[in-house]
Design a protein around this motif. Structure first.
Motif, PDB file in Angstrom:
ATOM      1  N   ASP A 195      28.231  37.839  37.623  1.00 61.25           N
ATOM      2  CA  ASP A 195      28.693  37.751  38.996  1.00 61.25           C
ATOM      3  C   ASP A 195      30.214  37.707  39.010  1.00 61.25           C
ATOM      4  O   ASP A 195      30.848  37.280  38.030  1.00 61.25           O
ATOM      5  CB  ASP A 195      28.148  36.479  39.667  1.00 61.25           C
ATOM      6  CG  ASP A 195      26.637  36.546  39.825  1.00 61.25           C
ATOM      7  OD1 ASP A 195      26.119  37.667  39.968  1.00 61.25           O
ATOM      8  OD2 ASP A 195      26.001  35.470  39.784  1.00 61.25           O
ATOM      9  N   PRO A 196      30.828  38.175  40.139  1.00 64.17           N
ATOM     10  CA  PRO A 196      32.294  38.124  40.204  1.00 64.17           C
ATOM     11  C   PRO A 196      32.809  36.727  39.926  1.00 64.17           C
ATOM     12  O   PRO A 196      32.201  35.729  40.312  1.00 64.17           O
ATOM     13  CB  PRO A 196      32.594  38.575  41.635  1.00 64.17           C
ATOM     14  CG  PRO A 196      31.398  39.402  42.028  1.00 64.17           C
ATOM     15  CD  PRO A 196      30.233  38.774  41.332  1.00 64.17           C
ATOM     16  N   ASP A 256      35.550  33.566  40.056  1.00 62.45           N
ATOM     17  CA  ASP A 256      36.547  32.970  40.951  1.00 62.45           C
ATOM     18  C   ASP A 256      37.871  32.875  40.215  1.00 62.45           C
ATOM     19  O   ASP A 256      37.941  32.419  39.071  1.00 62.45           O
ATOM     20  CB  ASP A 256      36.116  31.566  41.381  1.00 62.45           C
ATOM     21  CG  ASP A 256      34.886  31.602  42.275  1.00 62.45           C
ATOM     22  OD1 ASP A 256      34.745  32.594  43.020  1.00 62.45           O
ATOM     23  OD2 ASP A 256      34.079  30.652  42.183  1.00 62.45           O
ATOM     24  N   ASP A 271      36.518  43.467  50.380  1.00 59.98           N
ATOM     25  CA  ASP A 271      36.003  42.103  50.304  1.00 59.98           C
ATOM     26  C   ASP A 271      36.410  41.506  48.960  1.00 59.98           C
ATOM     27  O   ASP A 271      35.908  41.920  47.913  1.00 59.98           O
ATOM     28  CB  ASP A 271      34.486  42.112  50.449  1.00 59.98           C
ATOM     29  CG  ASP A 271      33.895  40.697  50.492  1.00 59.98           C
ATOM     30  OD1 ASP A 271      34.637  39.727  50.239  1.00 59.98           O
ATOM     31  OD2 ASP A 271      32.675  40.581  50.759  1.00 59.98           O
ATOM     32  N   ARG A 272      37.311  40.534  48.941  1.00 58.65           N
ATOM     33  CA  ARG A 272      37.788  39.913  47.717  1.00 58.65           C
ATOM     34  C   ARG A 272      36.672  39.219  46.938  1.00 58.65           C
ATOM     35  O   ARG A 272      36.805  38.958  45.757  1.00 58.65           O
ATOM     36  CB  ARG A 272      38.894  38.910  48.027  1.00 58.65           C
ATOM     37  CG  ARG A 272      40.205  39.549  48.429  1.00 58.65           C
ATOM     38  CD  ARG A 272      40.937  40.091  47.214  1.00 58.65           C
ATOM     39  NE  ARG A 272      42.229  40.608  47.579  1.00 58.65           N
ATOM     40  CZ  ARG A 272      43.340  39.870  47.631  1.00 58.65           C
ATOM     41  NH1 ARG A 272      43.291  38.575  47.352  1.00 58.65           N
ATOM     42  NH2 ARG A 272      44.477  40.418  47.964  1.00 58.65           N
ATOM     43  N   ASN A 273      35.593  38.886  47.604  1.00 61.12           N
ATOM     44  CA  ASN A 273      34.497  38.203  46.929  1.00 61.12           C
ATOM     45  C   ASN A 273      33.520  39.175  46.266  1.00 61.12           C
ATOM     46  O   ASN A 273      32.601  38.748  45.574  1.00 61.12           O
ATOM     47  CB  ASN A 273      33.747  37.303  47.923  1.00 61.12           C
ATOM     48  CG  ASN A 273      34.612  36.171  48.448  1.00 61.12           C
ATOM     49  OD1 ASN A 273      35.336  35.550  47.677  1.00 61.12           O
ATOM     50  ND2 ASN A 273      34.539  35.932  49.744  1.00 61.12           N
ATOM     51  N   ARG A 274      33.692  40.438  46.543  1.00 59.25           N
ATOM     52  CA  ARG A 274      32.801  41.452  45.953  1.00 59.25           C
ATOM     53  C   ARG A 274      33.647  42.624  45.431  1.00 59.25           C
ATOM     54  O   ARG A 274      33.548  43.745  45.893  1.00 59.25           O
ATOM     55  CB  ARG A 274      31.784  41.931  47.001  1.00 59.25           C
ATOM     56  CG  ARG A 274      30.915  40.818  47.559  1.00 59.25           C
ATOM     57  CD  ARG A 274      29.875  41.375  48.496  1.00 59.25           C
ATOM     58  NE  ARG A 274      28.961  42.283  47.818  1.00 59.25           N
ATOM     59  CZ  ARG A 274      27.990  42.974  48.440  1.00 59.25           C
ATOM     60  NH1 ARG A 274      27.841  42.850  49.752  1.00 59.25           N
ATOM     61  NH2 ARG A 274      27.210  43.770  47.750  1.00 59.25           N
ATOM     62  N   HIS A 279      42.859  45.546  40.295  1.00 65.04           N
ATOM     63  CA  HIS A 279      41.848  44.664  39.729  1.00 65.04           C
ATOM     64  C   HIS A 279      41.150  45.359  38.560  1.00 65.04           C
ATOM     65  O   HIS A 279      40.693  46.492  38.697  1.00 65.04           O
ATOM     66  CB  HIS A 279      40.802  44.287  40.778  1.00 65.04           C
ATOM     67  CG  HIS A 279      41.360  43.689  42.022  1.00 65.04           C
ATOM     68  ND1 HIS A 279      41.786  42.373  42.100  1.00 65.04           N
ATOM     69  CD2 HIS A 279      41.592  44.222  43.264  1.00 65.04           C
ATOM     70  CE1 HIS A 279      42.224  42.108  43.318  1.00 65.04           C
ATOM     71  NE2 HIS A 279      42.124  43.224  44.054  1.00 65.04           N
ATOM     72  N   GLU A 281      38.384  39.269  33.609  1.00 62.50           N
ATOM     73  CA  GLU A 281      38.732  39.789  34.924  1.00 62.50           C
ATOM     74  C   GLU A 281      40.185  39.437  35.187  1.00 62.50           C
ATOM     75  O   GLU A 281      40.592  38.279  35.023  1.00 62.50           O
ATOM     76  CB  GLU A 281      37.816  39.238  36.010  1.00 62.50           C
ATOM     77  CG  GLU A 281      36.397  39.774  35.890  1.00 62.50           C
ATOM     78  CD  GLU A 281      35.512  39.386  37.062  1.00 62.50           C
ATOM     79  OE1 GLU A 281      36.034  38.755  38.015  1.00 62.50           O
ATOM     80  OE2 GLU A 281      34.315  39.711  37.048  1.00 62.50           O
TER      81      GLU A 281
END
Length: 820
Positions: A574-575, A577, A637-640, A678, A760
């Motif tokens: 998952d992405p 944080d 979307d920074r969360n995805r 990114h 990441e």
């Protein structure tokens, strides 16, 4: 005669050293491998010379297609008087598109007349004594070219034709061709047109040859079926061409010695079977006076003097019977070969004043122990012999080979104990010959060796099993077999192994080249991959084998192997944080690691067998690798940020050795927004090491960015970056060529996964010095360093680069295009 030798030693070609053209590094002196050269012919895809005409067929050999009428020639083979006819020749024949650079070639000549050109050669411009021609591949993807002298003034006939490659070199680097002077920076540019009298060799050829400890010149010297006996009749520098049919072709000794000098390789010379003592003595004197003192010449009398397909074998038998050496004709031939070999060795011993600086070689047959015993024991020949040489080839018996109907069946037979010529059985013969060599206190070396897949009685590549034999040579499994075979050679008492051969095209009479053409990418040449991997992992192991005595003068540029691709990518996470940190910067220099990395002699590795199907093998051969270009999407979307379907796989091994995908594998993806670039890198690794002061020597990820997409060959100190993220390292390393900037805005997180680790990172566009927008192109490469047991890096994977040069050359990067 002493004066003649001295004159020869100062020919214009040998003057290359006066231009300070650098020699190869000395790392090849630790190599356990040598290489056989190819014949001087217009179909030679090794392309050794910058002057293409030197490999052309003699004009008379081109009848009746290109040469017509009664032609009178001068002493060097140039048409002196056409008598109303024409004289033509091929200088390039059916070579793959990338063998030589496409572009404008310069044709220089002396005399008055008119030259025309054909096939893929087109006249562009003409001035007295100089034509410019265009030479590029035809629609068939091959390059062929000929020229015809249509008119020539008998009082000043056309002669000294040179067909010169475009470009040149930068002074100090003879191993890299450049297109123009600006690529040399502060160094002097040496164009092939202006310096062809000094710059003899194609830089691509030198770059290939530099990795081998020994170069065997048997084919290049043209001694096969050649009745050459007198020194005055030897090939000379002034000849119109060195190419042609057997018995005619042959490259001068001066050229062979110069090649050995430039790449710091020991030369292996084969003396013609009819050479008289004067020829042998003058040959030895020239080598003694012109070869670098640190290099040792290998001396062998003719080639395969026992092989009945060659005229030299019949000469041996006739001479043996004439001298009444044995009542049996074959035995008489063997004894004469042994006797004459020793006579030649003694001449070299006399010229060199001893045996310390020469290697005396007796050529034998791999499977014939009795022959080896005869050659070494006859009149105590072993007392004047240093090495027994055999040719260990693995192949399939002719009784079985015509029944081949698949590539898989070839690989099964090559390892089957039931096939008398399989790898296990040939290695038994190697062991047998090793015991003979030990008995007579000589070394066991291979004068040739490798695969020998040939179907005799066929006449085209489409006949019988030939298509399967050819594709077997292209199959990745051939790499595994070569490595296994070389390890077996080492374990069964073999020493120097001279592979057969330098790049050459496949034909119905075999796929002999370890590459098909000189510039073929390493990932397309499995035999070459295996040889280079063995070179890296197994430095020469026998007593007296010299190792490098000085630090490297140039970085080696060989792609060793390719990692096996996993059928499924590593499991996704998952992405992550992100947190923002002030990150310390470690400024490091890759140059230091290149000079200090040692070869791990103790490493015991094998190449993992690759079980590809025929269709997959053919598909991989058709894949033309070049600079990769991919589009990356803008994220909203920074969360995805990341996607499961946006991965790029790292496939190129650019340094060291990767055993398989469990040892090291990786993929990556990139996305962008107005503030950041990114990147996510997923690494599969079975060991995690951090014990070095140099981050690239441990498990780490390198991200290279050419932010403005300028694609320069050197870092511009503005927008070209090398970021280094090491396992369990809080800070980010920066390559010494990168601009000095504050990395406080860079975000990163690296975590361990079930199969390895994942990084990441988000890099601010302001740090990169560009404003992102749709359509913007930037250069990029992602590379992974692998350290399995501490101390030094074991291997390195790259996404786009084919060599480990990204730290100094942004041109090796791939490209990303920003899209919405």
């Amino acid at each position: 005669m002493k004066r003649i030798i001295r004159v020869l030693s100062i020919t214009a070609y040998i003057a290359a050293q006066s231009l300070s053209v650098s020699s190869a590094n000395s790392l090849n002196q630790a190599s356990a491998l040598g290489i056989n050269t190819n014949e001087a012919m217009d179909i030679n895809s090794s392309m050794p010379f910058i002057d293409l005409f030197k490999l052309s067929a003699p004009f008379e050999e081109s009848r009746p297609w290109l040469t017509k009428g009664k032609i009178t020639y001068d002493k060097n083979g140039w048409p002196k008087d056409l008598h109303g006819g024409q004289a033509g020749t091929r200088f390039v024949s059916n070579l793959p598109a990338n063998t030589i650079p496409a572009g404008l070639y310069t044709v220089l000549y002396k005399g008055e007349g008119k030259i025309t050109y054909g096939v893929d050669a087109k006249l562009v411009s003409r001035t007295p004594g100089k034509d410019i021609i265009s030479l590029k591949p035809g629609k068939n993807g091959r390059i062929s070219a000929y020229l015809i002298i249509k008119e020539s003034n008998p009082r000043n006939h056309i002669r000294d034709i040179r067909v010169l490659m475009p470009g040149g070199i930068c002074m100090g680097d003879a191993f890299k061709r450049v297109k123009e002077a600006r690529e040399c920076g502060d160094r002097k540019y040496l164009s092939f047109e202006q310096h062809h009298e000094q710059l003899l060799f194609n830089p691509d050829y030198l770059d290939f040859m530099k990795d081998f400890k020994v170069i065997r010149f048997m084919n290049m010297s043209g001694i096969t079926r050649n009745d050459l006996s007198h020194w005055a009749k030897r090939p000379t520098m002034s000849q119109a061409t060195w190419g042609g049919k057997e018995g005619v072709r042959g490259v001068p000794l001066e050229v062979m010695v110069e090649l050995a000098n430039q790449v710091n390789a020991d030369p292996w010379f084969n003396l013609p079977h009819k050479a008289d003592d004067t020829f042998v003595r003058n040959y030895a004197r020239y080598v003694r006076d012109n070869l670098k003192p640190a290099l040792k010449p290998y001396i062998e009398y003719t080639n395969e003097a026992w092989n009945g397909i060659f005229s030299q074998a019949h000469y041996m038998k006739n001479m043996g019977m004439k001298q009444r050496l044995d009542k049996n004709k074959d035995q008489a031939g063997y004894k004469f070969f042994s006797k004459r070999s020793v006579e030649i060795f003694k001449i070299w011993e006399s010229v060199y004043g001893g045996t310390e600086r020469i290697v005396r070689v007796m050529g034998a047959m791999t499977t014939n122990k009795r022959l080896s015993e005869t050659l070494l024991s006859y009149q105590n020949a072993y007392l004047h012999t240093d090495a027994l040489a055999i040719a260990p080839y693995f192949y399939i018996d002719q009784k079985e080979i015509h029944g081949i109907r698949s590539i898989d069946s070839i690989f099964k037979k090559l390892v089957s104990p039931k096939n008398r010529y399989s790898i296990p059985n040939i290695l038994k013969s190697v062991k047998m010959q090793s015991e003979v060599a030990k008995k007579y206190k000589v070394s066991l070396v291979a004068y040739e060796g490798g695969q020998h897949l040939v179907a005799y009685k066929t006449h085209t590549v489409r006949d019988g099993p030939n298509r399967y034999l050819i594709f077997a040579n292209k199959d990745k499994r051939m790499s595994e077999l070569y490595y296994r075979f070389l390890k077996g050679w080492q374990q069964n008492g073999g020493e120097l192994f001279v592979a057969f051969s330098a790049p050459r095209l496949y034909t119905w009479i075999g796929s002999w080249g370890i590459k098909e053409y000189i510039t073929q990418p390493a990932h397309e040449a499995p035999k070459y991959q295996a040889l280079m991997a063995f070179n890296k992992n197994e430095p020469c192991w026998w007593e007296g084998c010299r190792t490098p005595a000085k630090s490297l003068s140039a970085q080696k540029s060989t792609t060793i192997a390719r990692a096996q691709t996993p059928k499924k990518p590593p499991a996704r996470l998952d992405p992550l944080d992100f947190g923002t940190h002030d990150l310390p910067v470690h400024r490091v220099s890759h140059v230091e690691s290149r000079f200090n990395t040692r070869i791990k002699a103790e490493r015991k590795t094998t190449i993992r067998p690759l079980q590809d199907s025929l269709s997959a093998a053919i598909s991989s051969l058709d894949n033309k690798w070049s600079a990769k270009t991919h589009k990356i999407r803008r994220v909203k979307d920074r969360n995805r940020i990341y996607s499961r379907h946006s991965n790029f796989r790292l496939m190129n091994v650019v340094d060291g050795y990767i055993k398989d995908s469990r040892d090291l594998a990786a993929d990556w993806q990139a996305h962008w927004d107005r503030q950041y670039l990114h990147l996510r890198v997923d690494v599969a690794d079975d060991n995690f090491i951090k014990d070095s002061s140099k981050p690239w020597s441990d498990d780490s990820i390198e991200i290279y960015i050419d932010a403005d997409g300028s694609q320069l060959s050197t870092y511009d100190k503005k927008n070209d970056f090398q970021f280094i993220y090491r396992w369990k390292d809080y800070g980010i390393g920066m390559g010494h060529n990168s601009p000095r900037r504050n990395l406080s805005g860079v975000k990163q997180k690296m975590v361990k996964t079930r199969k390895g680790y994942v990084l990441e990172t988000s890099i601010p566009w302001r740090l990169l010095g560009v404003h992102p927008s749709e359509g913007h192109t930037l250069g990029i490469d992602v590379q992974i360093n692998d350290d399995d047991d501490g101390s030094q890096r074991d291997g390195k994977l790259a996404w786009n680069a084919q060599q480990d040069i990204a730290w100094k050359n942004p041109k090796s990067f791939g490209q990303l295009v920003l899209t919405n």
